[in-house]
Design an enzyme around this catalytic site. Structure first.
Site, mmCIF file in Angstrom:
data_model
loop_
_atom_site.group_PDB
_atom_site.id
_atom_site.type_symbol
_atom_site.label_atom_id
_atom_site.label_comp_id
_atom_site.label_asym_id
_atom_site.label_seq_id
_atom_site.Cartn_x
_atom_site.Cartn_y
_atom_site.Cartn_z
ATOM 1 N N ARG A 144 42.974 34.368 46.314
ATOM 2 C CA ARG A 144 42.338 33.737 45.149
ATOM 3 C C ARG A 144 41.965 32.279 45.413
ATOM 4 O O ARG A 144 41.984 31.458 44.503
ATOM 5 C CB ARG A 144 43.225 33.821 43.901
ATOM 6 C CG ARG A 144 43.443 35.226 43.377
ATOM 7 C CD ARG A 144 44.036 35.169 41.961
ATOM 8 N NE ARG A 144 44.613 36.463 41.599
ATOM 9 C CZ ARG A 144 45.815 36.631 41.050
ATOM 10 N NH1 ARG A 144 46.574 35.580 40.782
ATOM 11 N NH2 ARG A 144 46.256 37.834 40.747
ATOM 12 N N ARG A 158 40.011 29.843 39.546
ATOM 13 C CA ARG A 158 40.144 29.023 38.344
ATOM 14 C C ARG A 158 40.859 27.697 38.545
ATOM 15 O O ARG A 158 40.781 26.833 37.683
ATOM 16 C CB ARG A 158 40.876 29.838 37.264
ATOM 17 C CG ARG A 158 40.077 31.004 36.732
ATOM 18 C CD ARG A 158 40.896 31.828 35.772
ATOM 19 N NE ARG A 158 41.962 32.554 36.436
ATOM 20 C CZ ARG A 158 42.915 33.237 35.804
ATOM 21 N NH1 ARG A 158 42.939 33.242 34.484
ATOM 22 N NH2 ARG A 158 43.835 33.887 36.478
ATOM 23 N N ARG A 179 31.485 28.644 35.774
ATOM 24 C CA ARG A 179 32.020 29.679 34.886
ATOM 25 C C ARG A 179 31.655 29.462 33.423
ATOM 26 O O ARG A 179 31.464 30.433 32.675
ATOM 27 C CB ARG A 179 33.536 29.733 35.056
ATOM 28 C CG ARG A 179 34.268 30.720 34.160
ATOM 29 C CD ARG A 179 33.970 32.164 34.534
ATOM 30 N NE ARG A 179 34.814 33.058 33.768
ATOM 31 C CZ ARG A 179 34.537 33.484 32.545
ATOM 32 N NH1 ARG A 179 33.421 33.097 31.931
ATOM 33 N NH2 ARG A 179 35.358 34.311 31.917
ATOM 34 N N ASP A 184 36.099 41.257 42.435
ATOM 35 C CA ASP A 184 37.295 41.664 41.699
ATOM 36 C C ASP A 184 37.654 43.085 42.104
ATOM 37 O O ASP A 184 36.772 43.888 42.416
ATOM 38 C CB ASP A 184 37.050 41.606 40.192
ATOM 39 C CG ASP A 184 38.353 41.676 39.411
ATOM 40 O OD1 ASP A 184 38.755 42.802 39.027
ATOM 41 O OD2 ASP A 184 38.985 40.637 39.203
ATOM 42 N N TYR A 244 45.634 50.393 36.315
ATOM 43 C CA TYR A 244 44.762 49.649 35.405
ATOM 44 C C TYR A 244 43.937 50.588 34.527
ATOM 45 O O TYR A 244 43.762 50.359 33.325
ATOM 46 C CB TYR A 244 43.805 48.761 36.204
ATOM 47 C CG TYR A 244 44.307 47.364 36.459
ATOM 48 C CD1 TYR A 244 44.417 46.433 35.435
ATOM 49 C CD2 TYR A 244 44.651 46.957 37.744
ATOM 50 C CE1 TYR A 244 44.862 45.140 35.667
ATOM 51 C CE2 TYR A 244 45.095 45.668 37.991
ATOM 52 C CZ TYR A 244 45.204 44.763 36.956
ATOM 53 O OH TYR A 244 45.640 43.485 37.190
#
Length: 346
Positions: free
Chosen positions: A15, A19, A28, A66, A144
């Site tokens: 990652r 963020r 974003r 993702d 998921y």
């Protein structure tokens, strides 16, 4: 990644494009998460951000995407909800819901935007560092798809394993088939390394891991290598990251991956004893240490590098960098790994 002797430990971060970077938020705030994933120019821009910021402190890039693009390709809707993460508005509730899944997925058509992002990024990198492609492992993706998002217990997904074992294996195989095609396509597009993320591997018991995860991640390694050969494509190193599955470390060594990535619950010296130099080890500092201040970061990173012995090791965290981490804290970690390992290998 081939176990060759290096002057220092190479390092990248799971990652690393994301963020915690202020430059990520600049992009974003104008685009939804999956809009970025599906727009090659935006995905490329985010992939390059940590490479531009940290320069020679990073030795690899990973395409901004993702793991849940595979469930989307299978026909399920996935949205990214602020404060909640990924949400499936209509998850799989019973095996009959599998009828809603696309039966013959045209992977190249459904996920071609990832290929375009990879190709564009390879050009923009101009050889500075190699580029990872990746997928989520079948068990993690299945969980998921049934839970409808993140879960602390995975009780819905685990119920399937025991109540519907035949449907479970059917679903896992369908995900596996798409995953293999997708990874081969990523290599064709320009990915130079591949990583498989089994983020929820450690939620399974050792027995259930051997039944519902291990055979499918092994299939992925074997079939990707076979198809690369059949299609005249170059073989690339493959990494398996089975988070929390410390009990499976010995099994993970012999299923076709060149690198085994470790989370922070596994002691580096123990991992070296178990794996006996058969694979390169990657990891594994707890990402939360990045909140602990410079002294804690340097002390923990130094202990980690020394524990892995300075060779046969790719520096990383034990999971993805957390979204509220100070980018300067990560810089301290990267510098420490480079400095300590360089000193060890003089």
């Amino acid at each position: 990644m081939q176990g060759e002797k290096t002057e220092r430990v190479p390092i990248w971060i799971m990652r690393q494009a994301g963020r915690y970077l202020p430059e990520f938020h600049t992009i974003r705030k104008h685009h939804s998460f999956f809009e970025i994933c599906r727009t090659p120019e935006l995905a490329c821009a985010l992939t390059l951000q940590p490479i531009d910021r940290y320069g020679s402190l990073l030795d690899a890039s990973i395409i901004f995407s993702d793991i849940l693009v595979i469930p989307q390709a299978l026909g399920l809707e996935v949205t990214m909800v602020e404060g909640r993460g990924p949400v499936f508005p209509e998850p799989l509730v019973t095996p009959s819901d599998m009828e809603r899944l696309t039966k013959d997925v045209n992977v190249d058509e459904a996920l071609g935007y990832v290929y375009k992002a990879i190709t564009l990024t390879r050009h923009k990198l101009e050889g500075r560092v190699p580029l990872y492609g990746f997928i989520g492992a079948p068990w993690t993706l299945m969980a998921y798809m049934i839970e409808g998002g993140g879960s602390k217990t995975l009780s819905k997904a685990k119920t399937w394993l025991w109540k519907h074992p035949e449907s479970t294996h059917d679903l896992l195989q369908r995900i596996t088939d798409v995953a293999v095609t997708f990874l081969v396509g990523q290599v064709r597009a320009g990915a130079q390394m591949l990583q498989v993320f089994d983020s929820w591997a450690g939620e399974l018991s050792p027995r259930d891991f051997k039944l519902f995860s291990l055979p499918y991640i092994q299939q992925i390694a074997v079939k990707v290598k076979q198809q690369l050969t059949e299609q005249g494509l170059e073989q690339v190193p493959m990494t398996i990251f089975a988070k929390g599955a410390w009990f499976a470390l010995e099994d993970l060594v012999d299923i076709g991956y060149e690198v085994v990535s470790l989370d922070w619950t596994i002691d580096p010296e123990y991992a070296r004893q178990v794996t006996k130099g058969k694979v390169v080890l990657q990891g594994n500092m707890d990402p939360s240490v990045l909140y602990g201040g410079e002294n804690a970061i340097r002390e923990t990173a130094t202990r980690m590098v020394k524990g892995f012995g300075g060779q046969g090791h790719i520096g990383n965290l034990g999971h993805g960098v957390l979204p509220t981490v100070d980018p300067e804290a990560l810089k301290v970690y990267l510098e420490t790994v480079q400095n300590v390992s360089s000193e060890m290998n003089k």
